[in-house]
Design a protein around this motif. Structure first.
Motif, PDB file in Angstrom:
ATOM      1  N   ILE A 360       0.832  -1.198   0.000  1.00  0.00           N
ATOM      2  CA  ILE A 360       0.000   0.000   0.000  1.00  0.00           C
ATOM      3  C   ILE A 360       0.872   1.255   0.000  1.00  0.00           C
ATOM      4  CG2 ILE A 360      -0.196   0.189   2.502  1.00  0.00           C
ATOM      5  CD1 ILE A 360      -3.136   0.941   2.079  1.00  0.00           C
ATOM      6  N   ALA A 361       0.451   2.285  -0.752  1.00  0.00           N
ATOM      7  CA  ALA A 361       1.261   3.499  -0.885  1.00  0.00           C
ATOM      8  C   ALA A 361       1.165   4.370   0.358  1.00  0.00           C
ATOM      9  CB  ALA A 361       0.813   4.283  -2.107  1.00  0.00           C
ATOM     10  N   GLU A 362       0.041   4.361   1.056  1.00  0.00           N
ATOM     11  CA  GLU A 362      -0.106   5.147   2.270  1.00  0.00           C
ATOM     12  C   GLU A 362       0.552   4.430   3.447  1.00  0.00           C
ATOM     13  OE1 GLU A 362      -2.594   4.418   0.313  1.00  0.00           O
ATOM     14  OE2 GLU A 362      -3.229   6.348  -0.528  1.00  0.00           O
ATOM     15  N   GLY A 363       0.904   5.228   4.445  1.00  0.00           N
ATOM     16  CA  GLY A 363       1.434   4.630   5.657  1.00  0.00           C
ATOM     17  C   GLY A 363       0.335   3.934   6.439  1.00  0.00           C
ATOM     18  N   VAL A 364       0.626   2.748   6.987  1.00  0.00           N
ATOM     19  CA  VAL A 364      -0.353   1.958   7.736  1.00  0.00           C
ATOM     20  C   VAL A 364       0.257   1.571   9.089  1.00  0.00           C
ATOM     21  CG1 VAL A 364      -1.770  -0.124   7.795  1.00  0.00           C
ATOM     22  CG2 VAL A 364      -1.395   1.068   5.630  1.00  0.00           C
ATOM     23  N   ILE A 365      -0.565   1.767  10.123  1.00  0.00           N
ATOM     24  CA  ILE A 365      -0.147   1.374  11.483  1.00  0.00           C
ATOM     25  C   ILE A 365      -1.221   0.437  12.030  1.00  0.00           C
ATOM     26  CG2 ILE A 365       0.363   2.168  13.821  1.00  0.00           C
ATOM     27  CD1 ILE A 365       0.955   4.932  12.599  1.00  0.00           C
ATOM     28  N   ILE A 366      -0.781  -0.691  12.566  1.00  0.00           N
ATOM     29  CA  ILE A 366      -1.697  -1.596  13.270  1.00  0.00           C
ATOM     30  C   ILE A 366      -1.308  -1.545  14.751  1.00  0.00           C
ATOM     31  CG2 ILE A 366      -2.504  -3.960  13.525  1.00  0.00           C
ATOM     32  CD1 ILE A 366      -1.887  -4.405  10.609  1.00  0.00           C
ATOM     33  N   VAL A 452     -13.047  -3.833  20.978  1.00  0.00           N
ATOM     34  CA  VAL A 452     -11.944  -3.414  20.121  1.00  0.00           C
ATOM     35  C   VAL A 452     -10.748  -4.312  20.351  1.00  0.00           C
ATOM     36  CG1 VAL A 452     -10.334  -1.566  19.568  1.00  0.00           C
ATOM     37  CG2 VAL A 452     -12.717  -1.028  20.080  1.00  0.00           C
ATOM     38  N   LEU A 453     -10.264  -4.925  19.247  1.00  0.00           N
ATOM     39  CA  LEU A 453      -9.063  -5.738  19.312  1.00  0.00           C
ATOM     40  C   LEU A 453      -7.850  -4.959  18.822  1.00  0.00           C
ATOM     41  CD1 LEU A 453     -10.361  -9.173  17.993  1.00  0.00           C
ATOM     42  CD2 LEU A 453      -9.966  -8.499  20.365  1.00  0.00           C
ATOM     43  N   HIS A 454      -8.016  -4.253  17.687  1.00  0.00           N
ATOM     44  CA  HIS A 454      -6.912  -3.518  17.093  1.00  0.00           C
ATOM     45  C   HIS A 454      -7.441  -2.209  16.501  1.00  0.00           C
ATOM     46  CE1 HIS A 454      -5.249  -7.641  17.074  1.00  0.00           C
ATOM     47  NE2 HIS A 454      -4.077  -7.028  17.246  1.00  0.00           N
ATOM     48  N   TYR A 455      -6.521  -1.264  16.368  1.00  0.00           N
ATOM     49  CA  TYR A 455      -6.762  -0.048  15.610  1.00  0.00           C
ATOM     50  C   TYR A 455      -5.909  -0.096  14.336  1.00  0.00           C
ATOM     51  CZ  TYR A 455      -9.010   2.016  19.706  1.00  0.00           C
ATOM     52  OH  TYR A 455      -9.847   2.278  20.748  1.00  0.00           O
ATOM     53  N   VAL A 456      -6.514   0.311  13.240  1.00  0.00           N
ATOM     54  CA  VAL A 456      -5.786   0.414  11.978  1.00  0.00           C
ATOM     55  C   VAL A 456      -5.797   1.886  11.572  1.00  0.00           C
ATOM     56  CG1 VAL A 456      -5.662  -0.266   9.550  1.00  0.00           C
ATOM     57  CG2 VAL A 456      -6.435  -1.909  11.278  1.00  0.00           C
ATOM     58  N   ALA A 457      -4.614   2.485  11.509  1.00  0.00           N
ATOM     59  CA  ALA A 457      -4.480   3.898  11.117  1.00  0.00           C
ATOM     60  C   ALA A 457      -3.807   3.970   9.743  1.00  0.00           C
ATOM     61  CB  ALA A 457      -3.668   4.662  12.150  1.00  0.00           C
ATOM     62  N   VAL A 458      -4.451   4.682   8.837  1.00  0.00           N
ATOM     63  CA  VAL A 458      -3.912   4.898   7.483  1.00  0.00           C
ATOM     64  C   VAL A 458      -3.684   6.394   7.305  1.00  0.00           C
ATOM     65  CG1 VAL A 458      -4.286   4.589   5.006  1.00  0.00           C
ATOM     66  CG2 VAL A 458      -5.175   2.892   6.625  1.00  0.00           C
ATOM     67  N   PHE A 459      -2.507   6.788   6.832  1.00  0.00           N
ATOM     68  CA  PHE A 459      -2.207   8.219   6.728  1.00  0.00           C
ATOM     69  C   PHE A 459      -1.405   8.491   5.463  1.00  0.00           C
ATOM     70  CE2 PHE A 459       1.326   6.323   8.977  1.00  0.00           C
ATOM     71  CZ  PHE A 459       2.442   6.912   8.406  1.00  0.00           C
ATOM     72  N   SER A 460      -1.401   9.755   5.048  1.00  0.00           N
ATOM     73  CA  SER A 460      -0.623  10.195   3.879  1.00  0.00           C
ATOM     74  C   SER A 460      -0.167  11.621   4.113  1.00  0.00           C
ATOM     75  CB  SER A 460      -1.459  10.113   2.590  1.00  0.00           C
ATOM     76  OG  SER A 460      -2.620  10.919   2.700  1.00  0.00           O
ATOM     77  N   ASN A 461       0.961  11.951   3.507  1.00  0.00           N
ATOM     78  CA  ASN A 461       1.527  13.292   3.589  1.00  0.00           C
ATOM     79  C   ASN A 461       0.765  14.204   2.615  1.00  0.00           C
ATOM     80  OD1 ASN A 461       3.063  15.620   3.573  1.00  0.00           O
ATOM     81  ND2 ASN A 461       5.027  14.538   3.550  1.00  0.00           N
ATOM     82  N   ILE A 462       0.130  15.260   3.138  1.00  0.00           N
ATOM     83  CA  ILE A 462      -0.679  16.150   2.282  1.00  0.00           C
ATOM     84  C   ILE A 462      -0.026  17.521   2.122  1.00  0.00           C
ATOM     85  CG2 ILE A 462      -2.844  14.970   2.833  1.00  0.00           C
ATOM     86  CD1 ILE A 462      -3.438  17.230   4.815  1.00  0.00           C
ATOM     87  N   HIS A 463       1.294  17.568   2.349  1.00  0.00           N
ATOM     88  CA  HIS A 463       1.968  18.853   2.202  1.00  0.00           C
ATOM     89  C   HIS A 463       1.857  19.375   0.757  1.00  0.00           C
ATOM     90  CE1 HIS A 463       4.984  21.994   2.650  1.00  0.00           C
ATOM     91  NE2 HIS A 463       5.603  21.517   1.578  1.00  0.00           N
ATOM     92  N   ALA A 464       2.140  18.512  -0.222  1.00  0.00           N
ATOM     93  CA  ALA A 464       2.066  18.945  -1.626  1.00  0.00           C
ATOM     94  C   ALA A 464       0.642  19.333  -1.993  1.00  0.00           C
ATOM     95  CB  ALA A 464       2.575  17.831  -2.539  1.00  0.00           C
ATOM     96  N   ALA A 465      -0.359  18.565  -1.491  1.00  0.00           N
ATOM     97  CA  ALA A 465      -1.750  18.876  -1.802  1.00  0.00           C
ATOM     98  C   ALA A 465      -2.160  20.223  -1.229  1.00  0.00           C
ATOM     99  CB  ALA A 465      -2.661  17.767  -1.281  1.00  0.00           C
ATOM    100  N   LYS A 466      -1.686  20.525   0.010  1.00  0.00           N
ATOM    101  CA  LYS A 466      -2.030  21.812   0.622  1.00  0.00           C
ATOM    102  C   LYS A 466      -1.368  22.967  -0.137  1.00  0.00           C
ATOM    103  CE  LYS A 466      -2.190  22.299   5.076  1.00  0.00           C
ATOM    104  NZ  LYS A 466      -3.607  22.612   5.256  1.00  0.00           N
ATOM    105  N   MET A 467      -0.112  22.740  -0.572  1.00  0.00           N
ATOM    106  CA  MET A 467       0.541  23.782  -1.361  1.00  0.00           C
ATOM    107  C   MET A 467      -0.183  24.011  -2.683  1.00  0.00           C
ATOM    108  SD  MET A 467       3.002  24.952   0.443  1.00  0.00           S
ATOM    109  CE  MET A 467       3.916  25.848  -0.808  1.00  0.00           C
ATOM    110  N   GLN A 468      -0.620  22.922  -3.307  1.00  0.00           N
ATOM    111  CA  GLN A 468      -1.364  23.044  -4.560  1.00  0.00           C
ATOM    112  C   GLN A 468      -2.690  23.765  -4.342  1.00  0.00           C
ATOM    113  OE1 GLN A 468      -0.539  22.604  -7.499  1.00  0.00           O
ATOM    114  NE2 GLN A 468      -2.401  22.356  -8.725  1.00  0.00           N
ATOM    115  N   GLN A 469      -3.342  23.461  -3.232  1.00  0.00           N
ATOM    116  CA  GLN A 469      -4.606  24.131  -2.924  1.00  0.00           C
ATOM    117  C   GLN A 469      -4.389  25.630  -2.730  1.00  0.00           C
ATOM    118  OE1 GLN A 469      -6.571  22.611   0.540  1.00  0.00           O
ATOM    119  NE2 GLN A 469      -8.276  24.051   0.422  1.00  0.00           N
TER     120      GLN A 469
END
Length: 915
Positions: A360-366, A452-469
């Motif tokens: 997966i391209a996004e960062g994933v934390i279990i 709740v057994l686990h948490y799954v966190a998915v994240f992405s860097n949005i610095h470029a998107a914010k600059m584009q916005q």
């Protein structure tokens, strides 16, 4: 099994051999008959072609001889001789064949000289030799012979005329008599020529029908006999095939028979066709490897696996077993294919589960129920710098904060415990201590009791998107060239300033700035340099306003300035004066020093409008008044300015209506040949028959039409109307004079200009030599790099071009060398001072000398006095135009003026006295 298969194939071959031989015979018979029919049709096509050439040559010879009798032109006589040579070649070949003793090669050469289709010449000689008495042919040849003496008589007339013209003894009576004899000969030959054409065409149709019926009957008989034989043979084959197919298709596994030498599928059972999505044996002939996915092309051997690919895109994992067999002399492999989809699906699920995090391209934390990290994927390490070992046992929310710097609130975990998921923006810390914006999504995995057994966190860097916005938001409110506020942003800030001024009871002023003659900069240099000039102008405007004022660019060379916190509207005059002074200073760009000025209109709140739209519009009207009256100045808005603007808008509406209602008219001003006084050309001048204001000259509406983009439609109307008028003049016998048409820069530079011009000439059947395009130097300048291409295209059409107003603008000598340019028009500003003005005399004489050296013809316009005429005549000017000869005339008046009649040595048209 092998012996049985061999016997079956040997029996099949024995059955099919007679059928194949019979089919080959049928096809050969049909092809032979078709070839024979084709050869006869080619011969008939040669007759038709020869008839067409003979008929056209006869008719054209009469036309050319008529022209020669009337004019004595040598080229007409040459054309007549050339057409008579075609008739003579045909006639000689015909007579040679009719004699029964002829040189075959000489006859072929004669027909080639008569432009007969080469492939049909031998057939024509054969038919004329052996079938001259056949139906239709005998009547056609009789009609041909009947014209010989008449055509000889026409040739004698040509010889008499040639001797008369050579001796100078031609008289009108002789010409009239000759033309009558030629016409009488044509009246005798034409019906016999038509009879010849009709008989040849009818004969071709008759023979074509006979040939078609012959081939059709032969094909039907042969096909019926072959079908009868095939029916008996195929019935026996079908019985054995059905028994084999029943056993073959009943198998639950897919069975495919493959040619071992080339890998092609010979046969496949119903199960194979169902799995692959093929119907009715369409697998046969395909490569065995092609029915598998490209990444899986197994060999047909025991234990091999692969992926079977269906026509609809579905994939089926399979396992194969193969064995060799012999069909006749061919080695065949029998492949038995079993479906292993369920087994492969289970393996795929395990593999996907193992590789999901890594791919997966996004960062994933279990993390576990306490939010402590259990595992992370490779993208997490790449984005944050933290590997799995560095975070194991730590809470993943420790390195994340809300955008305001606070920790993730407890409400997030309460929401997740309630069965929902959370998504939001956070600030995340990297291993090196840097911080970046992150889009974080957290979900919970629960057990059967919803704990709740686990948490799954998915994240992405949005610095470029914010600059584009942010960049998009900036572009949405700012002009991309100058960085000033665009129209939308300026209007929005103007509304806000008006609202603040209403509360504070102060004034707001809008300054509308338009650069004077900025178009010259683009035309004289380039648009790229013009853009840099606009950037310099924007910088100067920005330096002249205070921090709370707003500058904007709303299009082209138009700028706006918003001044708020004013006591009175008139306080804006100080800023306007500073802007005029700053903008009038020289601007240096790329070693070019450019001096501009500006016109400024000022409208203020609350006196001149209560909203941004009104203030901008009224400031625009005030700017127009400043530009019209003086330039390099400013004007405050007054209501009368809006009335002028409404008048311009009314003129716009009336112009559109004039095009729809056909209110435009043409006037034609004659152009005289100075040496003879003859009218040799006219210039088409546009007038507007306004229903209320009467006839309007172009200067009152053409600038508005150019600004609105209507000038192209008006130019097209003028061009088509001129072509229609030339056609009408030709029909009533008017002299063949040139007609000059003025073309605007916008229409000249349009990609469809040359094509539209050629289409108009073809539609109205106007010779290109009858039309001259008058193009100003400014229009050619606007063409830029396309000037030479456009001139060459006009030259290819045969259109001549006159350079209008030469010497009054940006004169480029290179334009005079372009291929279509043949005329040079001397502007009236140089003619007015002749012959007293020494400067005008020198300029005109220089122009005339230059035109003569370049091989250009010259026209002087604006001639109003006899002294001007005499000077230009002596100076060598070719043509003149002006009120001394005639005012612009309607088409009917010009027809009366130019109605053919004896002319004096020099025609001097006396204009009506001016009141």
């Amino acid at each position: 099994m092998q012996n049985m298969t061999s016997n079956q194939r040997r029996s099949l071959s024995q059955h099919l051999l007679p059928l194949a031989i019979a089919l080959a015979f049928v096809v050969g018979l049909i092809l032979a008959l078709t070839w024979g029919a084709l050869q006869i049709q080619v011969t008939l096509a040669g007759f038709l072609n020869g008839e067409s050439v003979w008929s056209k040559a006869q008719k054209q010879a009469v036309i050319d001889l008529q022209i020669y009798a009337q004019s004595g032109r040598a080229d007409a006589l040459a054309d007549y001789r050339k057409n008579m040579a075609v008739l003579a070649s045909d006639r000689w070949a015909r007579d040679a064949i009719a004699s029964g003793h002829f040189d075959h090669d000489a006859v072929k050469q004669a027909f080639r000289r008569a432009h007969v289709i080469p492939e049909a010449i031998d057939g024509m000689i054969f038919m004329l030799h052996y079938f001259s008495s056949a139906p239709y042919m005998n009547k056609a040849i009789a009609a041909w012979y009947s014209t010989d003496s008449t055509i000889d008589g026409v040739d004698r007339i040509a010889d008499e005329l040639q001797r008369a013209y050579a001796g100078g003894s031609v008289t009108p009576a002789m010409v009239t008599a000759a033309r009558e004899r030629i016409a009488e000969s044509n009246r005798y030959v034409e019906p016999r020529s038509n009879t010849f054409s009709a008989q040849i065409a009818d004969g071709a149709a008759w023979i074509g029908t006979v040939l078609f019926l012959t081939v059709l009957v032969a094909a039907i008989v042969a096909s019926l006999l072959w079908l009868r034989m095939a029916r008996r043979i195929l019935q026996g084959i079908r019985n054995s095939e059905e028994r084999y197919r029943l056993l073959f298709d009943s198998a639950t596994d897919a069975i495919v028979m493959i040619d071992e030498s080339c890998g092609l599928i010979l046969e496949a059972n119903h199960t194979a066709e169902t799995w692959i999505g093929a119907a009715n044996g369409s697998l046969a002939g395909r490569r065995f490897d092609d029915i598998f996915a490209s990444e899986s092309q197994p060999h047909a051997k025991r234990g091999a696996t692969g992926v079977l690919m269906a026509s609809d895109g579905d994939h089926r994992p399979v396992e194969m077993e193969g064995s060799l067999a012999t069909w006749g002399n061919r080695k065949v492999r029998q492949a038995i294919i079993r479906d292993v989809s369920e087994r492969v699906a289970l393996e795929r699920e395990r593999r996907v589960a193992a590789e999901a995090l890594a791919g997966i391209a996004e960062g994933v934390i279990i993390a576990d129920a306490d939010r402590r990290v259990v595992s992370v994927n490779a993208a997490h390490t790449e984005l944050t710098g933290f590997g799995a070992q560095a975070l194991t046992g730590k809470r993943f929310d420790e390195t994340r904060r809300m955008p305001d710097g606070g920790p993730l609130p407890e409400s997030i975990w309460i929401s997740l415990a309630g069965g929902r998921h959370w998504t939001g923006e956070v600030q995340s810390r990297r291993r090196d201590g840097s911080v970046y914006p992150e889009q974080l999504s957290i979900s919970a995995i629960r057990d059967a009791q919803h704990r709740v057994l686990h948490y799954v966190a998915v994240f992405s860097n949005i610095h470029a998107a914010k600059m584009q916005q942010q960049r998009l938001e900036y572009m949405a409110t700012h002009d991309p060239l100058t960085g000033l506020a665009n129209r939308v942003a300026f209007q929005r800030q103007c509304e806000a300033a008006i609202a603040a001024a209403s509360r504070a009871r102060t004034a707001v002023a809008v300054l509308f700035i338009d650069l004077d003659a900025f178009k010259i900069v683009n035309d004289s240099y380039s648009h790229a340099l013009g853009d840099r000039v606009l950037q310099k102008v924007a910088e100067r405007i920005g330096r002249q306003i205070s921090g709370h004022d707003v500058a904007g660019r709303i299009g082209g060379d138009e700028f706006t300035v918003l001044l708020d916190r004013l006591e009175l509207r008139e306080d804006a005059s100080v800023a306007a004066e500073h802007l005029l002074a700053s903008l009038s200073e020289p601007i240096v760009v790329d070693d070019c020093e450019i001096v501009l000025s500006a016109s400024i209109g000022i409208a203020g709140y609350p006196l001149d409008g209560g909203d941004a739209t009104s203030l901008i519009a009224n400031a625009d009207a005030a700017m127009y008044a400043a530009k019209s009256n003086e330039r390099n100045t400013f004007r405050f808005y007054t209501p009368i300015m809006q009335a002028d603007a409404r008048q311009r808008l009314q003129l716009v509406s009336e112009l559109r209506r004039a095009l729809v209602n056909d209110e435009f008219r043409l006037r034609f001003q004659p152009s005289m040949e100075l040496s003879s006084g003859r009218v040799v050309a006219v210039e088409a001048l546009l007038r507007w028959e306004h229903p209320e204001r009467g006839e309007l000259p172009p200067m009152e509406f053409i600038p508005v039409a150019e600004s609105l983009g209507l000038i192209r439609r008006i130019d097209e109307w003028v061009l088509r109307t001129v072509c229609a008028q030339i056609r009408d003049w030709d029909r009533v016998g008017m002299p063949s004079i040139r007609v000059a048409v003025n073309v605007s820069a916008r229409w000249l530079s349009h990609p469809a200009f040359v094509e539209g011009l050629g289409r108009a000439l073809r539609e109205f059947q106007v010779s290109p030599q009858r039309l001259v395009l008058e193009i100003t130097e400014g229009a050619m300048l606007q063409l830029g790099d396309d000037t030479e291409r456009t001139m060459r295209a006009l030259h290819g059409l045969g259109i001549e071009v006159a350079i209008d107003d030469f010497g009054t603008g940006y004169s480029s000598m290179a334009y005079l060398k372009l291929p279509a340019v043949t005329w040079l028009k001397i502007d009236r500003s140089f003619v007015t001072g002749l012959p007293q003005g020494a400067n005008d005399v020198a300029i005109v004489e220089a122009m005339l000398a230059m035109a003569r050296s370049l091989g250009l013809s010259t026209i002087a316009e604006g001639i109003e006095h006899e002294a001007q005429h005499q000077f230009l005549l002596k100076a060598g000017c070719d043509e003149g135009q002006g009120y001394l000869y005639s005012y612009p005339l309607p088409a009917a008046a010009l027809e009366r003026l130019l109605n053919p009649r004896p002319l004096p040595a020099r025609l001097s048209l006396v204009p009506p006295k001016q009141q």
